[in-house]
Design a protein around this motif. Sequence first.
Motif, PDB file in Angstrom:
ATOM      1  N   ARG A  97      32.409 -18.347  24.031  1.00  0.00           N
ATOM      2  CA  ARG A  97      32.297 -16.891  24.078  1.00  0.00           C
ATOM      3  C   ARG A  97      33.405 -16.295  23.230  1.00  0.00           C
ATOM      4  O   ARG A  97      34.546 -16.761  23.258  1.00  0.00           O
ATOM      5  N   ARG A  98      33.059 -15.266  22.441  1.00  0.00           N
ATOM      6  CA  ARG A  98      34.076 -14.595  21.630  1.00  0.00           C
ATOM      7  C   ARG A  98      33.828 -13.096  21.611  1.00  0.00           C
ATOM      8  O   ARG A  98      32.696 -12.646  21.438  1.00  0.00           O
ATOM      9  N   LYS A 100      34.946  -9.109  20.132  1.00  0.00           N
ATOM     10  CA  LYS A 100      35.491  -8.404  18.976  1.00  0.00           C
ATOM     11  C   LYS A 100      36.563  -7.430  19.453  1.00  0.00           C
ATOM     12  O   LYS A 100      36.434  -6.820  20.518  1.00  0.00           O
ATOM     13  N   PHE A 120      38.526 -10.205  15.254  1.00  0.00           N
ATOM     14  CA  PHE A 120      37.852 -11.003  16.260  1.00  0.00           C
ATOM     15  C   PHE A 120      38.868 -11.676  17.156  1.00  0.00           C
ATOM     16  O   PHE A 120      39.927 -12.115  16.697  1.00  0.00           O
ATOM     17  N   ASP A 121      38.527 -11.767  18.428  1.00  0.00           N
ATOM     18  CA  ASP A 121      39.371 -12.464  19.388  1.00  0.00           C
ATOM     19  C   ASP A 121      39.192 -13.972  19.219  1.00  0.00           C
ATOM     20  O   ASP A 121      38.336 -14.435  18.449  1.00  0.00           O
ATOM     21  N   ASP A 122      39.999 -14.764  19.926  1.00  0.00           N
ATOM     22  CA  ASP A 122      39.814 -16.209  19.931  1.00  0.00           C
ATOM     23  C   ASP A 122      38.492 -16.554  20.621  1.00  0.00           C
ATOM     24  O   ASP A 122      37.989 -15.803  21.460  1.00  0.00           O
ATOM     25  N   TRP A 123      37.953 -17.709  20.275  1.00  0.00           N
ATOM     26  CA  TRP A 123      36.831 -18.249  21.031  1.00  0.00           C
ATOM     27  C   TRP A 123      37.332 -18.663  22.410  1.00  0.00           C
ATOM     28  O   TRP A 123      38.348 -19.359  22.525  1.00  0.00           O
ATOM     29  N   GLN A 124      36.653 -18.216  23.450  1.00  0.00           N
ATOM     30  CA  GLN A 124      36.942 -18.657  24.807  1.00  0.00           C
ATOM     31  C   GLN A 124      35.998 -19.816  25.133  1.00  0.00           C
ATOM     32  O   GLN A 124      34.775 -19.669  25.026  1.00  0.00           O
ATOM     33  N   LYS A 166      31.287 -23.485  14.524  1.00  0.00           N
ATOM     34  CA  LYS A 166      31.956 -22.218  14.805  1.00  0.00           C
ATOM     35  C   LYS A 166      33.328 -22.168  14.143  1.00  0.00           C
ATOM     36  O   LYS A 166      34.146 -21.288  14.454  1.00  0.00           O
ATOM     37  N   SER A 195      41.067 -22.000  24.548  1.00  0.00           N
ATOM     38  CA  SER A 195      40.799 -21.008  23.511  1.00  0.00           C
ATOM     39  C   SER A 195      41.017 -21.650  22.157  1.00  0.00           C
ATOM     40  O   SER A 195      41.786 -22.601  22.018  1.00  0.00           O
ATOM     41  N   SER A 196      40.313 -21.124  21.170  1.00  0.00           N
ATOM     42  CA  SER A 196      40.464 -21.655  19.816  1.00  0.00           C
ATOM     43  C   SER A 196      41.840 -21.299  19.281  1.00  0.00           C
ATOM     44  O   SER A 196      42.430 -20.279  19.645  1.00  0.00           O
TER      45      SER A 196
END
Length: 204
Positions: A97-98, A100, A120-124, A166, A195-196
Amino acid sequence: MSTYRPDISQLFNAAFGVTPITYKVDNQAPNNGLVNYQSIPVKTYEAAKKMSWMGTPIMFPMKFKGGYYNRYSKAGRLIANPYQDFDLPPATIVDFRRAKNITKTNVLGSTGTVKEIYGFDDWQIRIRGLCLDTPNLSAIDQYKALLRWEEIADSIEVLGELFLDKSIFSITIEDIDFKQAQGKENVIPFEITASSDEPLEFSV
């Protein structure tokens, strides 16, 4: 080593409340690995990237890449420690999940908002799986290996198609949860929240 043959779907349902699609291997009847449904595309055995020890296909294997990672010593100092590649257990699923980073401004005399996208936020990432006995590695051994990876105070390189598509090359483990499967000591459910992590040199 236990010869226990688990029903993966039932164990996932008991541990996480989800029922994944599983393959049932019938050793008595010939099976060409093809299943036909009118409206659902189904992967064949040939599309599998890897096979489990039970002869079932692993469509998206995932791996923590070995190398030198920082861990805190008993004295509180960061020390680089060597790690070998670690294949996540075959009975593992992962969710991504990511969000913006958006600033919204209300507009008087009109409907809606003005939206400013800053990035963009980090990928969760949520990784859920089951440590099960295999001919080469017991559930307890997998559990201890996951504990050692959890001790890392560093980003961890990951390998796997679900991460690569991704553009996720490293993750940071934020939380890990081990559950207890009632009456099954050789089944250890785990859930990792991560998180990424994009190295700064990739952004230059």
